[in-house]
Design a protein around this motif. Structure first.
Motif, PDB file in Angstrom:
ATOM      1  N   GLU A  24      -5.804  -5.371 -10.266  1.00  0.00           N
ATOM      2  CA  GLU A  24      -5.203  -4.178  -9.637  1.00  0.00           C
ATOM      3  C   GLU A  24      -5.147  -3.029 -10.625  1.00  0.00           C
ATOM      4  O   GLU A  24      -4.938  -3.237 -11.826  1.00  0.00           O
ATOM      5  CB  GLU A  24      -3.766  -4.469  -9.159  1.00  0.00           C
TER       6      GLU A  24
ATOM      7  N   LEU B 290      -1.436  -6.620  -0.491  1.00  0.00           N
ATOM      8  CA  LEU B 290      -2.180  -6.943  -1.717  1.00  0.00           C
ATOM      9  C   LEU B 290      -2.416  -8.443  -1.807  1.00  0.00           C
ATOM     10  O   LEU B 290      -1.533  -9.233  -1.458  1.00  0.00           O
ATOM     11  CB  LEU B 290      -1.409  -6.463  -2.948  1.00  0.00           C
TER      12      LEU B 290
ATOM     13  N   TYR C  10      -7.560  -2.480  -5.643  1.00  0.00           N
ATOM     14  CA  TYR C  10      -7.411  -3.900  -5.933  1.00  0.00           C
ATOM     15  C   TYR C  10      -8.665  -4.688  -5.582  1.00  0.00           C
ATOM     16  O   TYR C  10      -9.464  -4.283  -4.740  1.00  0.00           O
ATOM     17  CB  TYR C  10      -6.196  -4.478  -5.199  1.00  0.00           C
TER      18      TYR C  10
END
Length: 206
Positions: free
Chosen positions: A98, A142, A199
């Motif tokens: 990330e 995420l 990411y």
């Protein structure tokens, strides 16, 4: 007739640099907590920006973030800071998972002429609050970090900036074909901060 007075707060370059550097400190803590980089029990709850925030109690990380915000404040006040990136990567392989990217636009007139700007503290706080809420909710989209990770911070400055010995030249620690999510921005009227997280996806490589 009743009248309403709308207060505007005077924002100076030094004051704006303090607001933005403090924001980075809290944002970094929030990212480290929400992404599970350090154990949950190593954070303590405080109230900031009208929200419950978590701050690391790890002495090493506390010292790192304190030194970071102090240096960022100095660069912000000089109008020399362009971008700050918090990178999360594999502890074992240094593969980057990330990149939390904070781009900064500085009002050059304020730096060059020393003028001030006006914006209410409450309005700035509301804008920062929106970003902090988004950081906290980032775990919903995420990918899970299922191996031990570490973090690093990259600072992009003007080329004429003297770099302290505690900072070293670095590569950009990029992610190949990343997914990106743009978060809210905030603006002190002197520094505007745009936030973006990129990411690595969980997709299997063909």
């Amino acid at each position: 007739m009743a009248s309403r007075t709308v207060a505007k707060d005077i924002i100076t370059l030094k004051g704006s640099a303090a607001i933005v550097s403090e924001f980075f400190g809290y944002a970094a803590n929030s990212i480290l907590y929400n992404r599970g980089i350090y154990p949950e029990e190593s954070f303590a709850k405080v109230k900031k920006y009208g929200l419950p925030m978590l701050l690391t109690q790890d002495d090493g990380v506390k010292s790192f973030i304190a030194n970071l915000t102090s240096q960022l404040s100095e660069w912000l006040e000089a109008g020399k800071l362009q971008r700050v990136v918090l990178v999360i990567m594999s502890k074992a392989t240094s593969e980057v998972f990330e990149r939390w990217n904070f781009s900064i636009e500085t009002d050059s007139e304020v730096v060059e002429k020393g003028v001030s700007r006006e914006k209410s503290d409450k309005e700035i706080m509301r804008e920062i609050q929106a970003i902090m809420r988004q950081i906290a909710s980032s775990i919903t989209y995420l990918p899970c970090l299922d191996e031990p990770c570490v973090f690093d911070v990259l600072a992009y400055t003007d080329t004429d900036v003297a770099v302290p010995f505690t900072w070293v030249e670095s590569d950009a620690k990029l992610i190949t074909n990343p997914q990106m999510v743009k978060l809210h921005s905030f603006d002190t009227k002197i520094h505007k901060v745009d936030t973006l997280v990129s990411y690595k996806t969980d997709e299997w490589e063909e």
